[in-house]
Design a protein around this motif. Structure first.
Motif: not given
Length: 279
Positions: A50, A53-54, A84, A88, A92, A206, A211-212, A235
Motif C-alpha cells: 500500500p 500505491f500511495l 486517495l 488506499l 489494503s 479494487t 478508490t482511484f 471507501t
C-alpha cells in the motif's frame, strides 16, 4: 506364591472446555504467537505494497491530476493525495483480508492442519472460526496503524479523522474476510477457485469501487455494480471520516451494509467450520 502388587489406575480429569470468549482468545493468541516470530514474511504485502500505491498514485499520478483544470472539484476540493489516502487504507485491508482467508484457511484444514490440532482440544469449530476472524481484524488494525503513520509522513492526513478511516477500513476488511473464509472452508483443494476469486472479484472491486477515481466517472450501467461492492462502502466511510464529508444517513447505510455482510459471512463460516471439524 508371590503376591502381585497392583498400582491403582489413576483417572485423568476430563479437559475443561474454556468459556466461549476465552476459547476465541486462545485461538487469537495462537495466531499472535506465530505472527510475532514471522511478521517479516507478511510485511511486504501488509505495509510496503500500500505504501507503493500511495507513492505511485498519490504523489506520482496525483501530481499529473493536480495540473488539470477542475481536478479538485472531482475530489471535493482537497488534494488528490488526501482524497486517495483513506481509500488506499480500505483497499489494503480488503486485499489483505482476501489473501488471509483463502490459502491460509485451506492450509489450516488440509496442509498444516492447524485447525485439526485446535479441534483436538475442547475448542469448538465456532470458536476456531471466530478466533481466526478476530485475529485477522486485529492484524489489519496493527498494519493499518503503521500505514496511517506513513500517510501522515507524506502529507496525506488532513485531520485527526483519519483515525476513523482506520476503523472503517478494518470493518470493511472484516466484512470481506468473513464470507471469503466461509468459501475457503468449503473447498477441498484450491484448484482454480482462488484464482477466479482474485481475478473476477477482488481485482474488479479494487479498480471500480471509487478508490482511484469517483464512481460517478464510470458509465451509468457500471455504477450499480460498484454500489454492491463492500470496498465502495468502506471507501465512502473512510473518506467521510478523514474529510468530514457524508451525511448521517449515508454513513449509517454504509455501516449497516458492512455489518450485515460481516454477520452473514461469520454465520456461514461458523457453520462450515463446525461441519468440517466435527468428530
Amino acid at each position: 506364591m508371590a503376591i502381585e502388587e497392583r498400582v491403582p489406575a489413576t483417572r485423568l480429569a476430563p479437559a475443561t472446555a474454556p468459556g466461549w470468549v476465552h476459547g476465541v482468545l486462545l485461538v487469537v493468541e495462537s495466531f499472535w504467537r506465530w505472527y510475532r516470530r514471522n511478521w517479516r514474511a507478511t510485511a511486504v504485502s501488509s505495509v510496503l505494497q500500500p505504501l507503493l500505491f500511495l507513492l505511485a498514485f498519490g504523489l506520482g499520478f496525483g501530481s499529473l491530476i493536480a495540473s488539470r483544470p477542475g481536478a479538485e472539484a472531482a475530489t471535493g476540493g482537497v488534494p488528490y493525495l488526501v482524497w486517495l489516502a483513506p481509500a488506499l487504507l480500505a483497499m489494503s485491508t480488503v486485499q489483505s483480508a482476501a489473501f488471509e482467508m483463502t490459502y491460509p484457511v485451506l492450509s489450516g484444514f488440509k496442509w498444516q492442519r492447524v485447525y485439526l490440532g485446535m479441534a483436538a482440544t475442547p475448542l469448538t469449530g465456532a470458536q476456531i472460526a471466530v478466533g481466526h476472524l478476530v485475529w485477522v481484524a486485529a492484524k489489519m488494525t496493527l498494519t493499518g496503524a503503521v500505514y496511517l503513520v506513513l500517510i501522515a509522513v507524506f502529507g496525506g492526513a488532513a485531520s485527526i479523522g483519519v483515525l476513523g478511516s482506520l476503523a472503517a477500513a478494518v470493518l470493511t476488511g472484516a466484512a470481506v474476510a468473513a464470507p471469503v473464509m466461509a468459501f475457503s472452508a468449503s473447498r477441498e483443494d484450491e484448484g482454480a477457485a482462488f484464482n477466479a476469486l482474485f481475478r473476477f472479484v477482488v481485482l474488479p472491486m479494487t479498480l471500480f469501487s471509487g478508490t482511484f477515481f469517483p464512481v460517478a466517472a464510470l458509465p451509468a450501467w457500471v455504477q450499480p455494480l460498484a454500489w454492491v461492492s463492500p470496498l465502495w462502502h468502506g471507501t465512502e466511510l473512510a473518506r467521510a471520516a478523514a474529510l468530514g464529508t457524508g451525511t448521517a444517513g449515508a454513513v449509517l447505510g454504509h455501516l449497516a451494509y458492512l455489518a450485515a455482510l460481516l454477520a452473514v459471512g461469520t454465520g456461514l463460516s461458523v457453520r462450515a467450520f463446525t461441519r468440517r471439524l466435527a468428530p
